[in-house]
Design a protein around this motif. Structure first.
Motif, PDB file in Angstrom:
ATOM      1  N   SER A   1      -2.645  11.585 -11.948  1.00  0.00           N
ATOM      2  CA  SER A   1      -1.413  10.912 -11.246  1.00  0.00           C
ATOM      3  C   SER A   1      -2.038   9.721 -10.816  1.00  0.00           C
ATOM      4  CB  SER A   1      -0.945  11.830 -10.275  1.00  0.00           C
ATOM      5  OG  SER A   1      -0.610  13.011 -10.782  1.00  0.00           O
ATOM      6  N   VAL A   2      -3.239   9.473 -10.601  1.00  0.00           N
ATOM      7  CA  VAL A   2      -3.740   8.382 -10.025  1.00  0.00           C
ATOM      8  C   VAL A   2      -3.952   7.258 -11.440  1.00  0.00           C
ATOM      9  CG1 VAL A   2      -5.845   7.122  -9.349  1.00  0.00           C
ATOM     10  CG2 VAL A   2      -5.010   9.284  -8.086  1.00  0.00           C
ATOM     11  N   LEU A   3      -4.222   7.649 -12.428  1.00  0.00           N
ATOM     12  CA  LEU A   3      -4.655   6.883 -13.467  1.00  0.00           C
ATOM     13  C   LEU A   3      -3.105   6.376 -14.240  1.00  0.00           C
ATOM     14  CD1 LEU A   3      -7.415   8.610 -15.328  1.00  0.00           C
ATOM     15  CD2 LEU A   3      -7.569   6.712 -14.058  1.00  0.00           C
TER      16      LEU A   3
ATOM     17  N   ARG B   1       1.092  -1.245   0.068  1.00  0.00           N
ATOM     18  CA  ARG B   1      -0.066   0.136  -0.066  1.00  0.00           C
ATOM     19  C   ARG B   1       0.827   1.182   0.038  1.00  0.00           C
ATOM     20  NH1 ARG B   1      -4.289   2.286   4.663  1.00  0.00           N
ATOM     21  NH2 ARG B   1      -5.048   3.875   3.260  1.00  0.00           N
ATOM     22  N   LEU B   2       1.923   1.204   0.717  1.00  0.00           N
ATOM     23  CA  LEU B   2       2.661   2.285   0.913  1.00  0.00           C
ATOM     24  C   LEU B   2       3.509   2.611  -0.367  1.00  0.00           C
ATOM     25  CD1 LEU B   2       4.460   1.977   4.315  1.00  0.00           C
ATOM     26  CD2 LEU B   2       2.874   3.691   3.656  1.00  0.00           C
ATOM     27  N   GLU B   3       3.968   1.720  -1.056  1.00  0.00           N
ATOM     28  CA  GLU B   3       4.617   1.973  -2.589  1.00  0.00           C
ATOM     29  C   GLU B   3       3.650   2.340  -3.534  1.00  0.00           C
ATOM     30  OE1 GLU B   3       5.968  -2.249  -3.381  1.00  0.00           O
ATOM     31  OE2 GLU B   3       7.952  -1.963  -2.167  1.00  0.00           O
ATOM     32  N   PHE B   4       2.221   1.797  -3.382  1.00  0.00           N
ATOM     33  CA  PHE B   4       1.421   2.367  -4.362  1.00  0.00           C
ATOM     34  C   PHE B   4       0.954   3.866  -4.104  1.00  0.00           C
ATOM     35  CE2 PHE B   4      -3.308   3.004  -5.224  1.00  0.00           C
ATOM     36  CZ  PHE B   4      -3.212   2.380  -6.464  1.00  0.00           C
TER      37      PHE B   4
ATOM     38  N   ARG C   1       1.925   9.713  -5.453  1.00  0.00           N
ATOM     39  CA  ARG C   1       2.565  10.872  -4.717  1.00  0.00           C
ATOM     40  C   ARG C   1       3.712  11.462  -5.488  1.00  0.00           C
ATOM     41  NH1 ARG C   1       5.975  13.138  -0.909  1.00  0.00           N
ATOM     42  NH2 ARG C   1       5.025  14.544   0.624  1.00  0.00           N
ATOM     43  N   ASP C   2       4.488  10.707  -5.790  1.00  0.00           N
ATOM     44  CA  ASP C   2       5.693  11.217  -6.488  1.00  0.00           C
ATOM     45  C   ASP C   2       5.417  11.882  -7.879  1.00  0.00           C
ATOM     46  OD1 ASP C   2       7.468  10.401  -4.655  1.00  0.00           O
ATOM     47  OD2 ASP C   2       7.995   8.397  -5.520  1.00  0.00           O
ATOM     48  N   LYS C   3       4.489  11.076  -8.677  1.00  0.00           N
ATOM     49  CA  LYS C   3       3.767  11.674  -9.944  1.00  0.00           C
ATOM     50  C   LYS C   3       3.174  12.785  -9.683  1.00  0.00           C
ATOM     51  CE  LYS C   3       3.304   7.201 -12.508  1.00  0.00           C
ATOM     52  NZ  LYS C   3       4.187   7.472 -13.423  1.00  0.00           N
TER      53      LYS C   3
ATOM     54  N   GLY D   1       3.496  15.460  -7.200  1.00  0.00           N
ATOM     55  CA  GLY D   1       4.513  16.066  -6.639  1.00  0.00           C
ATOM     56  C   GLY D   1       4.032  17.007  -5.634  1.00  0.00           C
ATOM     57  N   ALA D   2       2.884  16.270  -4.796  1.00  0.00           N
ATOM     58  CA  ALA D   2       2.294  17.107  -3.721  1.00  0.00           C
ATOM     59  C   ALA D   2       1.741  16.148  -2.760  1.00  0.00           C
ATOM     60  CB  ALA D   2       1.296  17.905  -4.193  1.00  0.00           C
ATOM     61  N   ASP D   3       1.453  16.638  -1.510  1.00  0.00           N
ATOM     62  CA  ASP D   3       1.052  15.661  -0.486  1.00  0.00           C
ATOM     63  C   ASP D   3      -0.399  14.928  -1.167  1.00  0.00           C
ATOM     64  OD1 ASP D   3       2.586  16.400   1.381  1.00  0.00           O
ATOM     65  OD2 ASP D   3       1.457  17.222   2.568  1.00  0.00           O
ATOM     66  N   LEU D   4      -0.477  13.668  -0.350  1.00  0.00           N
ATOM     67  CA  LEU D   4      -1.486  12.795  -0.962  1.00  0.00           C
ATOM     68  C   LEU D   4      -1.950  11.863   0.161  1.00  0.00           C
ATOM     69  CD1 LEU D   4      -3.184  11.327  -3.621  1.00  0.00           C
ATOM     70  CD2 LEU D   4      -1.448   9.541  -3.249  1.00  0.00           C
ATOM     71  N   PHE D   5      -3.569  11.821  -0.083  1.00  0.00           N
ATOM     72  CA  PHE D   5      -4.175  11.003   1.275  1.00  0.00           C
ATOM     73  C   PHE D   5      -5.241  10.012   0.516  1.00  0.00           C
ATOM     74  CE2 PHE D   5      -7.793   9.977   3.662  1.00  0.00           C
ATOM     75  CZ  PHE D   5      -7.399   9.483   4.884  1.00  0.00           C
ATOM     76  N   GLU D   6      -4.899   8.737   0.981  1.00  0.00           N
ATOM     77  CA  GLU D   6      -5.777   7.610   0.176  1.00  0.00           C
ATOM     78  C   GLU D   6      -6.506   6.864   1.164  1.00  0.00           C
ATOM     79  OE1 GLU D   6      -6.402   3.533  -0.826  1.00  0.00           O
ATOM     80  OE2 GLU D   6      -4.717   4.136   0.667  1.00  0.00           O
ATOM     81  N   LEU D   7      -7.753   6.436   0.819  1.00  0.00           N
ATOM     82  CA  LEU D   7      -8.599   5.735   1.727  1.00  0.00           C
ATOM     83  C   LEU D   7      -9.296   4.794   0.877  1.00  0.00           C
ATOM     84  CD1 LEU D   7      -9.975   5.212   4.486  1.00  0.00           C
ATOM     85  CD2 LEU D   7     -11.627   6.815   3.710  1.00  0.00           C
ATOM     86  N   SER D   8      -9.349   3.386   1.231  1.00  0.00           N
ATOM     87  CA  SER D   8     -10.079   2.290   0.396  1.00  0.00           C
ATOM     88  C   SER D   8     -10.937   1.838   1.605  1.00  0.00           C
ATOM     89  CB  SER D   8      -9.094   1.296  -0.312  1.00  0.00           C
ATOM     90  OG  SER D   8      -8.264   2.059  -1.160  1.00  0.00           O
TER      91      SER D   8
END
Length: 236
Positions: A104-106, A65-68, A73-75, A77-84
């Motif tokens: 970036s997600v796609l 999950r962290l790698e995903f 986030r790297d693509k 270039g800003a803070d990102l939060f994910e919830l599934s």
């Protein structure tokens, strides 16, 4: 927030306050900060299930999950939060718009497009309060989603996926959630999906002698199902 029913949350005072504040020695405009928050989300249904398969982190190990998340986030270039959760995926970006976030997600999945719902600014806060309070769940007011939300916040904080200032955005969501749960009485009257599922398993086992059990899915609910089966002495 009249669209959520009682109690109405009055943001007038917040909006009327001086728009400029100081954070870590830097002067920031509160309205600019909230307007720069964007969110794309998808609630699972029969029309988007094939998309959700590529977008959810349910069933992934913590490392996976962290790698995903870091890849997106790297693509971005800003803070990102994910919830599934079992019925939705959520991505929140800071300092970016929905187009940048979705792109970036796609780019980090095998999808060319996806039917996301989009939210910007204070509407992100409104929708997350609605989700975390269980107002948008299969079972109104269910408790499990808030536990998942808190766990996701901790994961992002511990791994420096969101900074302290952006992290405070989610603290306000938790505060609003407490207010709504208290007013609606959800804390006393609503069971979690995990408890309901556990009770259902126990009821079935009481009617079957040495049944063959199959667990579909290995997210939080799947792992809980295995725990309950083992606690009931099931080996089959």
């Amino acid at each position: 927030m009249v669209n959520l029913g009682q109690p109405n949350i009055d943001l007038t005072r917040f909006l009327n306050e001086s728009p400029v504040h100081e954070i870590d020695g830097q002067r920031v405009d509160a309205m600019s900060l909230i307007n720069s928050v964007s969110m794309i989300s998808m609630k699972l249904d029969s029309n988007n299930v094939e998309h959700v398969k590529y977008l959810t982190t349910e069933g992934l190990s913590k490392k996976q999950r962290l790698e995903f998340i870091k890849k997106i986030r790297d693509k971005l270039g800003a803070d990102l939060f994910e919830l599934s959760t079992c019925n939705r995926v959520v991505y929140v970006g800071f300092g970016v718009d929905c187009d940048e976030l979705e792109s970036s997600v796609l780019a980090s999945t095998s999808l060319d497009d996806a039917p996301f719902d989009r939210f910007t600014g204070i509407d992100v806060w409104r929708q997350l309060v609605k989700v975390c309070s269980g107002l948008d769940s299969f079972m109104i007011g269910e408790l499990q989603v808030m536990s998942q939300f808190r766990g996701s916040i901790s994961l992002h904080r511990e791994n420096n996926l969101i900074d302290e200032m952006n992290s405070s955005f989610f603290s306000h969501i938790i505060s609003a959630n407490r207010l709504l749960r208290k007013e609606f009485g959800f804390n006393q009257t609503t069971e979690s999906m995990l408890n309901l599922a556990s009770n259902a398993i126990e009821e079935v086992l009481s009617l079957e002698e040495n049944p063959l059990c199959v667990v579909l899915g290995f997210g939080e609910m799947g792992r809980k199902a295995v725990d309950v089966l083992l606690s009931q002495g099931q080996q089959n």
